[in-house]
Design a protein around this motif. Structure first.
Motif, PDB file in Angstrom:
ATOM      1  N   GLN A 263      19.083 -50.357  -2.672  1.00 39.24           N
ATOM      2  CA  GLN A 263      18.404 -49.947  -1.541  1.00 39.24           C
ATOM      3  C   GLN A 263      19.240 -48.827  -0.798  1.00 39.24           C
ATOM      4  N   ALA A 264      18.657 -48.267   0.303  1.00 34.09           N
ATOM      5  CA  ALA A 264      19.143 -47.385   1.036  1.00 34.09           C
ATOM      6  C   ALA A 264      19.174 -47.549   2.581  1.00 34.09           C
ATOM      7  N   GLN A 265      20.152 -47.071   3.303  1.00 32.17           N
ATOM      8  CA  GLN A 265      20.153 -47.304   4.766  1.00 32.17           C
ATOM      9  C   GLN A 265      20.286 -46.105   5.419  1.00 32.17           C
TER      10      GLN A 265
ATOM     11  N   ALA B 282      22.321 -41.225   5.298  1.00 40.58           N
ATOM     12  CA  ALA B 282      21.711 -41.904   4.388  1.00 40.58           C
ATOM     13  C   ALA B 282      22.585 -42.409   3.333  1.00 40.58           C
ATOM     14  N   SER B 283      22.794 -43.607   3.091  1.00 41.63           N
ATOM     15  CA  SER B 283      23.751 -44.343   2.143  1.00 41.63           C
ATOM     16  C   SER B 283      22.900 -45.309   1.304  1.00 41.63           C
ATOM     17  N   GLY B 284      23.767 -45.698   0.292  1.00 40.46           N
ATOM     18  CA  GLY B 284      23.207 -46.696  -0.402  1.00 40.46           C
ATOM     19  C   GLY B 284      22.840 -46.003  -1.604  1.00 40.46           C
TER      20      GLY B 284
ATOM     21  N   GLY C 108      16.107 -45.264  10.593  1.00 42.12           N
ATOM     22  CA  GLY C 108      17.346 -45.985  11.070  1.00 42.12           C
ATOM     23  C   GLY C 108      16.990 -46.993  12.338  1.00 42.12           C
ATOM     24  N   GLN C 109      18.053 -47.332  12.837  1.00 41.14           N
ATOM     25  CA  GLN C 109      18.086 -48.511  14.161  1.00 41.14           C
ATOM     26  C   GLN C 109      17.762 -48.020  15.144  1.00 41.14           C
TER      27      GLN C 109
ATOM     28  N   VAL D  13      21.993 -44.439   9.038  1.00 38.79           N
ATOM     29  CA  VAL D  13      22.776 -44.965  10.228  1.00 38.79           C
ATOM     30  C   VAL D  13      22.710 -43.683  11.150  1.00 38.79           C
TER      31      VAL D  13
ATOM     32  N   TYR E 122      12.264 -44.780   5.132  1.00 38.08           N
ATOM     33  CA  TYR E 122      13.140 -45.444   5.601  1.00 38.08           C
ATOM     34  C   TYR E 122      13.384 -45.078   7.263  1.00 38.08           C
TER      35      TYR E 122
ATOM     36  N   CYS F  43      22.762 -38.461  11.413  1.00 35.92           N
ATOM     37  CA  CYS F  43      22.151 -39.624  10.581  1.00 35.92           C
ATOM     38  C   CYS F  43      22.600 -39.489   9.079  1.00 35.92           C
TER      39      CYS F  43
ATOM     40  N   SER G 283      15.091 -44.437  -3.854  1.00 35.35           N
ATOM     41  CA  SER G 283      15.915 -45.407  -4.200  1.00 35.35           C
ATOM     42  C   SER G 283      15.717 -46.092  -5.712  1.00 35.35           C
TER      43      SER G 283
END
Length: 117
Positions: A1-3, A24-26, A108-109, A5, A106, A22, A100
């Motif tokens: 999966q990706a996130q 993107a990781s994962g 972010g928070q 932040v 997706y 921002c 992914s």
């Protein structure tokens, strides 16, 4: 999966500037589009800016003041916000449409941006 932040929100006086980031990781095989949306209290989430293979799109209220850019090497999108106004106060959300293990949207928070008059 990706996130996704986000970072860079905060409090600034009207006329000031902020830069949001921002990352993107994962597990990411391909990114189709990245961007920023915002939501003020009592309002719907609205488009701020998106970037897709170098093509950018801005919401009407931020044109000429905000600039979106990206770094494909690090899967990072930036939002440079200049000439900020109190009406720019909102929670800013990073968005990505990416591949992914499957294609997905997706978010972010969210990061709070507050512009004082």
């Amino acid at each position: 999966q990706a996130q996704l932040v986000e970072s860079g929100g905060g409090l600034v006086q009207a006329g000031g500037s902020l830069r949001l980031s921002c990352a993107a990781s994962g597990t990411i095989f391909k990114i189709n589009i990245m961007g920023w949306y915002r939501q003020a209290p009592g309002s719907q989430r609205e488009l701020v800016a998106t970037i897709q293979r170098g093509n950018v799109k801005y919401g009407e209220s931020v044109k000429g003041r905000f600039t979106i850019s990206d770094d494909n090497a690090t899967n990072t999108v930036y939002l440079q916000m200049n000439s900020l106004k109190p009406e720019d106060t909102a929670v800013y959300y990073c968005y990505a449409d990416l591949l992914s293990w499957s294609w997905g949207h997706y978010w972010g928070q969210g990061t709070q941006v507050t512009v004082s008059s």
